[in-house]
Design a protein around this motif. Structure first.
Motif: not given
Length: 77
Positions: A37-48
């Motif tokens: 979940r945390s990795q998903c959130f980080q990637l989402e914030r980077k538009n990845q």
């Protein structure tokens, strides 16, 4: 030995029927992408990572088709 691509396995299971673009919630998203979940959130914030779809004031989901494209892109790199 390579793990089977979950996106391809899921596509073979459900085919390309209209169910292919349904909304999935967090637990299923984690199984499909194998990303925390945390990795998903980080990637989402980077538009990845695919953007969330707001379902209600306390609920979000993701389009299955976008998650499968994301997983396929990981395996082509």
């Amino acid at each position: 030995m390579n793990k089977p691509n979950p996106a391809i396995l899921l596509r073979e299971t459900i085919g390309l029927a209209p169910i292919y673009d349904r909304i999935v919630k967090e637990a299923e998203r984690e199984k499909i992408t194998a990303i925390s979940r945390s990795q998903c959130f980080q990637l989402e914030r980077k538009n990845q990572f695919p953007k969330r779809v707001r379902l209600s004031s306390h609920s979000v989901g993701w389009r299955l088709s976008e998650l499968l494209k994301f997983v396929e892109s990981l395996h082509t790199v």
